[in-house]
Design a protein around this motif. Structure first.
Motif, PDB file in Angstrom:
ATOM      1  N   LYS A 123       0.737  -1.074  -0.101  1.00  0.00           N
ATOM      2  CA  LYS A 123      -0.051   0.116   0.069  1.00  0.00           C
ATOM      3  C   LYS A 123       1.008   1.232   0.039  1.00  0.00           C
ATOM      4  N   PHE A 124       0.391   2.237  -1.122  1.00  0.00           N
ATOM      5  CA  PHE A 124       1.238   3.587  -0.981  1.00  0.00           C
ATOM      6  C   PHE A 124       0.253   4.595  -0.811  1.00  0.00           C
ATOM      7  N   VAL A 125       0.298   5.351   0.310  1.00  0.00           N
ATOM      8  CA  VAL A 125      -0.543   6.454   0.680  1.00  0.00           C
ATOM      9  C   VAL A 125       0.349   7.579   0.335  1.00  0.00           C
ATOM     10  N   TYR A 126      -0.441   8.370  -0.455  1.00  0.00           N
ATOM     11  CA  TYR A 126       0.069   9.800  -0.904  1.00  0.00           C
ATOM     12  C   TYR A 126      -0.563  11.000  -0.286  1.00  0.00           C
ATOM     13  N   ILE A 127      -0.044  12.077   0.580  1.00  0.00           N
ATOM     14  CA  ILE A 127      -0.484  12.808   1.360  1.00  0.00           C
ATOM     15  C   ILE A 127      -0.594  13.928   0.482  1.00  0.00           C
ATOM     16  N   SER A 128      -1.885  14.641  -0.024  1.00  0.00           N
ATOM     17  CA  SER A 128      -1.892  15.593  -0.780  1.00  0.00           C
ATOM     18  C   SER A 128      -2.607  16.808  -0.167  1.00  0.00           C
ATOM     19  N   THR A 129      -3.217  17.761  -0.858  1.00  0.00           N
ATOM     20  CA  THR A 129      -3.871  18.923  -0.141  1.00  0.00           C
ATOM     21  C   THR A 129      -5.121  19.296  -0.648  1.00  0.00           C
ATOM     22  N   ASP A 130      -6.070  19.857   0.088  1.00  0.00           N
ATOM     23  CA  ASP A 130      -7.154  20.332  -0.586  1.00  0.00           C
ATOM     24  C   ASP A 130      -6.799  21.398  -1.573  1.00  0.00           C
ATOM     25  N   GLU A 131      -5.796  21.849  -1.593  1.00  0.00           N
ATOM     26  CA  GLU A 131      -5.603  23.184  -2.507  1.00  0.00           C
ATOM     27  C   GLU A 131      -5.542  22.700  -3.902  1.00  0.00           C
ATOM     28  N   ASN A 150      -3.919  26.493  -8.069  1.00  0.00           N
ATOM     29  CA  ASN A 150      -3.796  28.102  -8.424  1.00  0.00           C
ATOM     30  C   ASN A 150      -2.406  28.503  -8.017  1.00  0.00           C
ATOM     31  N   ASN A 151      -1.424  28.031  -7.383  1.00  0.00           N
ATOM     32  CA  ASN A 151      -0.104  28.379  -7.084  1.00  0.00           C
ATOM     33  C   ASN A 151       0.946  27.473  -7.054  1.00  0.00           C
ATOM     34  N   PRO A 152       1.987  27.455  -7.510  1.00  0.00           N
ATOM     35  CA  PRO A 152       2.986  26.852  -7.609  1.00  0.00           C
ATOM     36  C   PRO A 152       2.951  25.591  -6.683  1.00  0.00           C
ATOM     37  N   TYR A 153       3.024  25.782  -5.539  1.00  0.00           N
ATOM     38  CA  TYR A 153       2.750  24.547  -4.377  1.00  0.00           C
ATOM     39  C   TYR A 153       1.640  23.789  -4.698  1.00  0.00           C
ATOM     40  N   SER A 154       0.531  23.936  -5.132  1.00  0.00           N
ATOM     41  CA  SER A 154      -0.513  23.209  -5.352  1.00  0.00           C
ATOM     42  C   SER A 154      -0.406  22.496  -6.747  1.00  0.00           C
ATOM     43  N   VAL A 155       0.155  23.119  -7.654  1.00  0.00           N
ATOM     44  CA  VAL A 155       0.293  22.623  -8.898  1.00  0.00           C
ATOM     45  C   VAL A 155       1.214  21.364  -8.884  1.00  0.00           C
ATOM     46  N   SER A 156       2.263  21.710  -7.944  1.00  0.00           N
ATOM     47  CA  SER A 156       3.325  20.544  -7.914  1.00  0.00           C
ATOM     48  C   SER A 156       2.623  19.061  -7.009  1.00  0.00           C
ATOM     49  N   LYS A 157       1.879  19.567  -6.209  1.00  0.00           N
ATOM     50  CA  LYS A 157       0.938  18.366  -5.385  1.00  0.00           C
ATOM     51  C   LYS A 157       0.021  17.699  -6.472  1.00  0.00           C
ATOM     52  N   ALA A 158      -0.675  18.559  -7.381  1.00  0.00           N
ATOM     53  CA  ALA A 158      -1.619  17.905  -8.393  1.00  0.00           C
ATOM     54  C   ALA A 158      -0.877  17.119  -9.220  1.00  0.00           C
TER      55      ALA A 158
END
Length: 348
Positions: A123-131, A150-158
Motif C-alpha cells: 500500500k502506498f498512501v500519498y498525502i496531498s492537499t485540498d489546495e 492556483n499556485n506553484p505549491y498546489s500545482v506541484s501536488k496536483a
C-alpha cells in the motif's frame, strides 16, 4: 526482533509526519516504523524524542530525490506500507522558487513510487492537499471534483497526484491519495498561520494579514488528522481518494483576533490594534470547502472541537517558546510583492 509489518514514513520529522510516526510506534510495537527525512528547515528531531529509543523505530536522514538511497532502503528493508508526507509546503515560497517545489514534490514522488512499485509494496498512501481543487465560494469539493490548482505549491501536488495515480491505472499498484484541510496543533513550524500569529504575539508584534480579500480556512486539529490516516491505513480502499476535513471554518482576520485574545488577553475594543495589513501574494484562494462523507463512511469523524484544539495549541506554544531555536520571524516570507517580484526577508 521479527516485525509483522514495516512502514516507511517520508517526512516523518515534519509536523504531521512526526505526529503520525509517534502514533504508529506506540500503537504497533510489533511493526517496524522507518522514518526517512532530510531534516529541512521545518523538520525537528525533538518532535520524535518520545520514540527515538524504541526498538521498533528507525530514523534515516536522507532525501527522497536521491534514487540510490531510496532504492537501497527498499532493497534492504522489507517495506510493506508507505506513507508519503515529505514535501515543500509553504505557498509564499513556492512563488519565489517553483523549481524547488517541482523537484521535491514531483521528482521526489517519482523516485519514491518507482522504488515502491519495484519492491511490490502492499500500500502506498500519498498525502496531498485540498489546495489542488482551487477555491470555491459555495460548493463543497468531493473527490471527483476537478483539480484547478492556483499556485506553484498546489500545482506541484496536483502533478504528483497524477503521477501516483498513473501507477494505479497502468499497473494496478495499490495507491491511495488523501487531500486534507489545513492541519494545526503543537510542534508546527512557524511559517504556518496559527503558530506564526501566536509567535508574533508572544514577541509583542502584530499579526500580519495578507491583502483585503475575505480569506477563510477550515482548520483540522492534528490528532483528528492522525486518526484519519489510521482509518485509511486499516480501511482505505486502494485506487481511491479521500478528503480529510472539518466543517469548522474561520476568516483569517477573525482567527487573528481570537489568537490575540488567547495570547495577549487584549480587550475586544483593542484587538485590531494588533493587526497589520500587508500586500497579498499573486494568487489567493478564498476558501477550500471539502466534502468528507466518503471517509466518514469508513468510521472517521473529527473529535476535537476548535475551542479545545486551539486552546491546547496556544498552551503548547506558550510552554515551548524555544522549540524552534534561532528563528527570526522576519526571515519567513509574509508576502510576495508582485510589483518587484521580491519577498520580505531571506527565504529560509
Amino acid at each position: 526482533m521479527d516485525f509483522v509489518q514495516t512502514v516507511l514514513v517520508t517526512g516523518g520529522a515534519g509536523f504531521i509526519g512526526s505526529h503520525f510516526v509517534c502514533s504508529l510506534v506506540d500503537r504497533h510495537p510489533n511493526w517496524h516504523i522507518i522514518n526517512l527525512d532530510n531534516l529541512d528547515y521545518c523538520s525537528n528531531l525533538k518532535s520524535l524524542e518520545a520514540v527515538e529509543d524504541r526498538a521498533n523505530y528507525t530514523f534515516i536522514r536522507g532525501d527522497i530525490c536521491n534514487p540510490r538511497l531510496v532504492n537501497h532502503i527498499f532493497t534492504t528493508e522489507n517495506i510493506n506500507i508507505v506513507f508519503h508526507f515529505a514535501a515543500q509546503t509553504h505557498v509564499e515560497t513556492s512563488f519565489i522558487w517553483p523549481s524547488r517545489y517541482h523537484l521535491a514534490n514531483v521528482e521526489g514522488t517519482r523516485v519514491l513510487i518507482k522504488a515502491a512499485y519495484q519492491a511490490r509494496v502492499q500500500k502506498f498512501v500519498y498525502i496531498s492537499t485540498d489546495e489542488v481543487y482551487g477555491e470555491s465560494l459555495d460548493k463543497k469539493f468531493d473527490e471527483t471534483s476537478p483539480r484547478r490548482p492556483n499556485n506553484p505549491y498546489s500545482v506541484s501536488k496536483a502533478a504528483a497526484e497524477c503521477l501516483v495515480f498513473s501507477y494505479w491505472e497502468k499497473h494496478m499498484f495499490p495507491v491511495i491519495i488523501t487531500r486534507s484541510n489545513n492541519v494545526y496543533g503543537p510542534r508546527q513550524y512557524l511559517e504556518k498561520v496559527i503558530p506564526k500569529f501566536v509567535s508574533l504575539l508572544q514577541l509583542n508584534k502584530k499579526c500580519t494579514i495578507q491583502g483585503t480579500s475575505p480569506q477563510s480556512r477550515h482548520f483540522l486539529f492534528v490528532d483528528d488528522a492522525i486518526e484519519a490516516f489510521h482509518t485509511i491505513l486499516v480501511k482505505g480502499v486502494v485506487g481511491e481518494i479521500y478528503n480529510i476535513g472539518t466543517d469548522f471554518e474561520i476568516p483569517i482576520i477573525e482567527l487573528a483576533r481570537e489568537l490575540i485574545t488567547l495570547v495577549r488577553r487584549t480587550p475586544r475594543s483593542e484587538l485590531d490594534d494588533w493587526l497589520e495589513f500587508v500586500p497579498d501574494r499573486p494568487a489567493v484562494d478564498l476558501r477550500y470547502p471539502v466534502n468528507c462523507e466518503k471517509l466518514q463512511r469508513l468510521g472517521w469523524k473529527p473529535a476535537v472541537s476548535w475551542t479545545e484544539g486551539i486552546r491546547r495549541t496556544v498552551k503548547w506554544y506558550k510552554a515551548n517558546p524555544d522549540f524552534w531555536p534561532n528563528i527570526n520571524l522576519e526571515d519567513i516570507p509574509i508576502n510576495y510583492d508582485p510589483k518587484t517580484s521580491k519577498h520580505r526577508g531571506p527565504v529560509p
